[in-house]
Design an enzyme around this catalytic site. Sequence first.
Site, PDB file in Angstrom:
ATOM      1  N   LYS A   1      62.573  72.265  94.721  1.00  0.00           N
ATOM      2  CA  LYS A   1      61.346  73.033  94.437  1.00  0.00           C
ATOM      3  C   LYS A   1      61.717  74.509  94.383  1.00  0.00           C
ATOM      4  O   LYS A   1      62.346  75.024  95.307  1.00  0.00           O
ATOM      5  CB  LYS A   1      60.331  72.754  95.553  1.00  0.00           C
ATOM      6  CG  LYS A   1      59.020  73.492  95.402  1.00  0.00           C
ATOM      7  CD  LYS A   1      58.024  72.951  96.431  1.00  0.00           C
ATOM      8  CE  LYS A   1      56.835  73.862  96.589  1.00  0.00           C
ATOM      9  NZ  LYS A   1      55.910  73.372  97.597  1.00  0.00           N
TER      10      LYS A   1
ATOM     11  N   ASP B   1      46.174  66.608  93.396  1.00  0.00           N
ATOM     12  CA  ASP B   1      47.600  66.675  93.053  1.00  0.00           C
ATOM     13  C   ASP B   1      48.456  66.852  94.303  1.00  0.00           C
ATOM     14  O   ASP B   1      49.673  66.702  94.246  1.00  0.00           O
ATOM     15  CB  ASP B   1      47.882  67.812  92.058  1.00  0.00           C
ATOM     16  CG  ASP B   1      47.270  69.129  92.487  1.00  0.00           C
ATOM     17  OD1 ASP B   1      46.039  69.186  92.675  1.00  0.00           O
ATOM     18  OD2 ASP B   1      48.019  70.112  92.669  1.00  0.00           O
TER      19      ASP B   1
ATOM     20  N   ASP C   1      53.115  69.385 100.447  1.00  0.00           N
ATOM     21  CA  ASP C   1      52.709  70.728 100.054  1.00  0.00           C
ATOM     22  C   ASP C   1      52.198  71.542 101.240  1.00  0.00           C
ATOM     23  O   ASP C   1      51.024  71.505 101.586  1.00  0.00           O
ATOM     24  CB  ASP C   1      51.620  70.670  98.963  1.00  0.00           C
ATOM     25  CG  ASP C   1      52.115  71.349  97.723  1.00  0.00           C
ATOM     26  OD1 ASP C   1      52.756  72.399  97.884  1.00  0.00           O
ATOM     27  OD2 ASP C   1      51.887  70.836  96.615  1.00  0.00           O
TER      28      ASP C   1
HETATM   29  P1  AMP Z   1      50.731  74.055  94.385  1.00  0.00           P
HETATM   30  O1  AMP Z   1      49.727  75.087  94.715  1.00  0.00           O
HETATM   31  O2  AMP Z   1      52.125  74.374  94.875  1.00  0.00           O
HETATM   32  O3  AMP Z   1      50.277  72.674  94.734  1.00  0.00           O
HETATM   33  O4  AMP Z   1      50.874  74.098  92.792  1.00  0.00           O
HETATM   34  C1  AMP Z   1      49.820  73.773  91.900  1.00  0.00           C
HETATM   35  C2  AMP Z   1      50.362  73.714  90.495  1.00  0.00           C
HETATM   36  O5  AMP Z   1      50.873  75.001  90.097  1.00  0.00           O
HETATM   37  C3  AMP Z   1      51.507  72.748  90.311  1.00  0.00           C
HETATM   38  O6  AMP Z   1      51.409  72.199  89.024  1.00  0.00           O
HETATM   39  C4  AMP Z   1      52.722  73.635  90.422  1.00  0.00           C
HETATM   40  O7  AMP Z   1      53.856  73.113  89.779  1.00  0.00           O
HETATM   41  C5  AMP Z   1      52.237  74.906  89.746  1.00  0.00           C
HETATM   42  N1  AMP Z   1      52.957  76.091  90.221  1.00  0.00           N
HETATM   43  C6  AMP Z   1      52.865  76.683  91.430  1.00  0.00           C
HETATM   44  N2  AMP Z   1      53.677  77.752  91.516  1.00  0.00           N
HETATM   45  C7  AMP Z   1      54.325  77.840  90.327  1.00  0.00           C
HETATM   46  C8  AMP Z   1      55.312  78.734  89.774  1.00  0.00           C
HETATM   47  N3  AMP Z   1      55.794  79.748  90.483  1.00  0.00           N
HETATM   48  N4  AMP Z   1      55.729  78.510  88.517  1.00  0.00           N
HETATM   49  C9  AMP Z   1      55.255  77.479  87.793  1.00  0.00           C
HETATM   50  N5  AMP Z   1      54.335  76.610  88.245  1.00  0.00           N
HETATM   51  C10 AMP Z   1      53.868  76.783  89.484  1.00  0.00           C
HETATM   52 MG    MG Z   2      51.165  70.926  94.826  1.00  0.00          MG
END
Ligand code: AMP
Ligand code: MG
Length: 469
Positions: free
Chosen positions: A104, A244, A254
Amino acid sequence: MKLVSRYTDIAEQFAIADRPSPVGEPSLLLFNDAVAKQLSIDVSSAQQAAVLSGNQIDSTVAPVALGYSGHQFGHFSPRLGDGRAHLLGAVADQQGLLWDIQLKGSGATPFSRGGDGRCAIGPAVREYIMSEAMHALGVPTTRCLAVVATGETVYRQPPQPGAIVTRVASSHIRVGSFQYLATQGDVVGLKALADLAITRHYPHIQSTGPERYLAFLSEVIKKQIELVVSWMRVGFIHGVMNTDNTLVSGETIDYGPCAMMNSFDFDTVFSSIDRQGRYAFGNQPNIANWNCARLAESLIPLINEDDEQAVALLSPLINSFAEKFNHAFTDMWAQKLGLDGHKPEDSKLVAELLALLKDNSLDYTNTFDSLTRSLKGSVTLPSVLSSWSEKWAHRTHKQSYSIMRKVNPTLIPRNYMVEKILKDFAESNHSPILSEYLQALQNPYTQSINESWNHAASDEKNYQTFCGT
Ligand code: AMP
Ligand code: MG
């Protein structure tokens, strides 16, 4: 590390071949020997930084980014997916069980939607500490194998050193993975995914046809209940229970805006963007129920061609969530208080205690720890609990102490401790206290209290956590 791929046969857009983007100067910051041993991971120490940053990928490995949808704070996004993660494949542990290995922060993917695909050092180290702590607390969770610094800056507010965390999970099948295929109307893919999830997590389900997927939903509901009960037992607030971020295996995934509750209050929220308290401590069961309903909707095509008939079969399972949860929750409180069996008046005893905790801003962890120790006469309870504890004394028995000691931690990963360590890492890629602290967190029920690690932190009323950083 012998890796096999797992998701490539589900559907065309489900697992997209994509490679991590190399980083400038990878250096290993944290490595989890226990997880490496469990998975027989044999990457030599000279190669760990290169392999666990994605800079060096064996020719037999085919990294992918997984697609998934998600209800984020109740709003549906049909195409989220791994925007900053690459799944390298799965390894078998000593029992032959498969574990996904995911990097990640390993760079942009076809799912990045303009994001940089990177992860800052703080969130990477948070995931490592929190998942290790949760595992030791007996809460189902993904694990971390390593954190590698990239040697590059990620542009956040303020800019931070970049890092890549290696996550280990029994699968990365999310409620949002089902939503992704259901939204595309891909019934073949949906069935393949459900069958994979069943084989992987619920192999005892042997039935075929609709019964098979109803049994699957039923198992996911059971696991989600167990998960949320264990979160609430230790005072954990996930903070971003989007579909998700909900695995059908029932593991916590997460560790973005998560936090531990200090003084007891069902309404506790730390996440800066959770203004409505959707993911408040006490609302977690409702949200788990809601997320299971979203899974049920996605499964409709596998149950019956006629939507109404499918809904008629799925709804009773979703409607049974609350009663099943209440049952498990009642059991949890009975254990936390070492009660002798179940009596109708116990719910009043629990409610009275929780009201006292809330009204007097008593620390959740420390109060239950004190109640436990009080049975050995080793602590004096706060005076506000005196008359309540007289009533409680009638309900304790010979085994109360040993029951309570197993469920009431004495050490939790306090927010201020985690923040202090993250600050150290942001400044110097290192924290002088981390190794001793991680060691202590391995024994959360027996660790003798180190005051500086465990104070009640009632001054954290304004503490805020942040998503996706
Ligand atoms: P999360 O908040 O980590 O559950 O992420 C929610 C969505 O945003 C997921 O599809 C992640 O892959 C995407 N995401 C979060 N941070 C990034 C980043 N820095 N670059 C690209 N996608 C991101
Ligand atoms: Mg996530």
